[in-house]
Design an enzyme around this catalytic site. Structure first.
Site, PDB file in Angstrom:
ATOM      1  N   HIS A  24     -34.640 -62.097  78.151  1.00 44.15           N
ATOM      2  CA  HIS A  24     -34.155 -61.112  77.689  1.00 44.15           C
ATOM      3  C   HIS A  24     -32.446 -62.340  77.640  1.00 44.15           C
ATOM      4  O   HIS A  24     -32.778 -62.942  76.360  1.00 44.15           O
ATOM      5  CB  HIS A  24     -33.593 -60.664  78.754  1.00 44.15           C
ATOM      6  N   LYS A  48     -33.587 -41.573  83.576  1.00 44.82           N
ATOM      7  CA  LYS A  48     -33.841 -43.250  85.079  1.00 44.82           C
ATOM      8  C   LYS A  48     -33.146 -43.224  86.109  1.00 44.82           C
ATOM      9  O   LYS A  48     -31.417 -43.147  85.947  1.00 44.82           O
ATOM     10  CB  LYS A  48     -34.284 -44.219  83.999  1.00 44.82           C
ATOM     11  N   ARG A  97     -44.026 -59.352  73.448  1.00 51.71           N
ATOM     12  CA  ARG A  97     -44.530 -60.238  73.797  1.00 51.71           C
ATOM     13  C   ARG A  97     -45.859 -59.439  74.185  1.00 51.71           C
ATOM     14  O   ARG A  97     -46.562 -60.681  74.486  1.00 51.71           O
ATOM     15  CB  ARG A  97     -43.896 -59.233  75.778  1.00 51.71           C
ATOM     16  N   SER A 136     -38.943 -57.172  83.403  1.00 55.93           N
ATOM     17  CA  SER A 136     -37.896 -55.914  84.297  1.00 55.93           C
ATOM     18  C   SER A 136     -38.732 -55.469  85.269  1.00 55.93           C
ATOM     19  O   SER A 136     -38.632 -55.183  86.941  1.00 55.93           O
ATOM     20  CB  SER A 136     -36.935 -55.319  83.689  1.00 55.93           C
TER      21      SER A 136
HETATM   22  P1  ADP Z   1     -36.492 -51.035  78.046  1.00 52.51           P
HETATM   23  O1  ADP Z   1     -35.479 -51.148  76.700  1.00 52.51           O
HETATM   24  O2  ADP Z   1     -37.703 -50.986  77.029  1.00 52.51           O
HETATM   25  O3  ADP Z   1     -36.152 -50.290  79.210  1.00 52.51           O
HETATM   26  P2  ADP Z   1     -36.072 -53.914  78.283  1.00 52.51           P
HETATM   27  O4  ADP Z   1     -34.573 -53.657  79.062  1.00 52.51           O
HETATM   28  O5  ADP Z   1     -37.243 -54.130  79.034  1.00 52.51           O
HETATM   29  O6  ADP Z   1     -36.967 -52.767  77.699  1.00 52.51           O
HETATM   30  O7  ADP Z   1     -36.225 -55.202  76.824  1.00 52.51           O
HETATM   31  C1  ADP Z   1     -35.320 -54.912  76.323  1.00 52.51           C
HETATM   32  C2  ADP Z   1     -35.769 -55.333  75.368  1.00 52.51           C
HETATM   33  O8  ADP Z   1     -36.071 -57.158  75.510  1.00 52.51           O
HETATM   34  C3  ADP Z   1     -37.204 -54.659  74.585  1.00 52.51           C
HETATM   35  O9  ADP Z   1     -37.070 -55.621  73.429  1.00 52.51           O
HETATM   36  C4  ADP Z   1     -38.395 -56.051  75.386  1.00 52.51           C
HETATM   37  O10 ADP Z   1     -39.441 -56.014  74.439  1.00 52.51           O
HETATM   38  C5  ADP Z   1     -37.309 -57.532  75.606  1.00 52.51           C
HETATM   39  N1  ADP Z   1     -38.362 -58.136  76.361  1.00 52.51           N
HETATM   40  C6  ADP Z   1     -38.475 -58.026  77.677  1.00 52.51           C
HETATM   41  N2  ADP Z   1     -38.422 -58.798  78.218  1.00 52.51           N
HETATM   42  C7  ADP Z   1     -38.552 -60.100  77.092  1.00 52.51           C
HETATM   43  C8  ADP Z   1     -38.982 -60.758  77.484  1.00 52.51           C
HETATM   44  N3  ADP Z   1     -40.158 -61.727  78.347  1.00 52.51           N
HETATM   45  N4  ADP Z   1     -39.141 -61.962  76.161  1.00 52.51           N
HETATM   46  C9  ADP Z   1     -39.226 -61.305  75.232  1.00 52.51           C
HETATM   47  N5  ADP Z   1     -38.568 -60.673  75.021  1.00 52.51           N
HETATM   48  C10 ADP Z   1     -38.453 -59.153  76.057  1.00 52.51           C
END
Ligand code: ADP
Length: 173
Positions: A24, A48, A97, A136
């Site tokens: 992130h 959630k 990803r 995450s």
């Molecule tokens: P969600 O909204 O699905 O709970 P997350 O909080 O896990 O998503 O992630 C927010 C955004 O960051 C999403 O667009 C996700 O694809 C992206 N993301 C998560 N991990 C990575 C990573 N390792 N590299 C690039 N983008 C990521």
């Protein structure tokens, strides 16, 4: 419609960030290079049960991105498209990803554009190779077994370590 110049562009990067990972942070820093203003927005999802509260997630992001002047950390609930318009933003940022991420994201991108009357675009940034495996959910999964992964910023490492110290103490006592 986008501003004529990306120097005027405000982008919202929404997510659960439960917890924020180095993936992130990488996406945020890269987008901050071309956005005028980047709002990292923590989703408060009442359906959630998160590992960290919204306030904790916001504070981890603030700590990890304090040196990036055009990044603001916020939280929101409800419809993303409404929030983006309320912030005066032009686009949503999402990280990709793998092909599955694109498959999941594409309908939301089309939907956000439609329900905002054509106003809200989506920008996809590919994950950097060193972070394609980082999520995450993996961090949470291994944390449940007492393992603090290397995939998170220092402030999150400390928070996970503390959480497990307290849990271990309370189990022991
Ligand atoms: P969600 O909204 O699905 O709970 P997350 O909080 O896990 O998503 O992630 C927010 C955004 O960051 C999403 O667009 C996700 O694809 C992206 N993301 C998560 N991990 C990575 C990573 N390792 N590299 C690039 N983008 C990521």
């Amino acid at each position: 419609m986008f501003h004529e110049n990306t120097e005027d562009m405000t982008i919202v990067y929404p997510g659960s960030f439960d917890p924020v990972t180095l993936g992130h942070i990488d996406i945020t820093r890269r987008a901050a290079e071309f956005a005028h203003r980047l709002v990292v927005a923590v989703l408060d999802n009442p359906h959630k049960e998160p590992m960290f509260s919204v306030a904790e997630r916001v504070s981890f992001l603030q700590d990890s991105l304090a040196d990036v002047s055009n990044v603001e950390i916020d939280s929101f609930s409800g419809l993303l498209a409404d929030y983006v318009v309320k912030k005066g933003a032009d686009a949503v940022l999402r990280g990709l990803r793998c092909a599955d991420d694109f498959g999941n994201e594409f309908p939301y991108a089309v939907c956000n554009k439609a329900i905002s009357g054509g106003r809200v675009e989506t920008i996809f940034l590919p994950a950097s190779p060193e972070f394609v495996h980082v999520s995450s959910s993996i961090v949470r999964e291994v944390a449940n077994f007492g393992v603090v992964s290397d995939f998170v910023p220092p402030v999150v490492r400390v928070a996970i370590e503390k959480r497990f110290l307290i849990l271990t103490d309370s189990v022991d006592s």
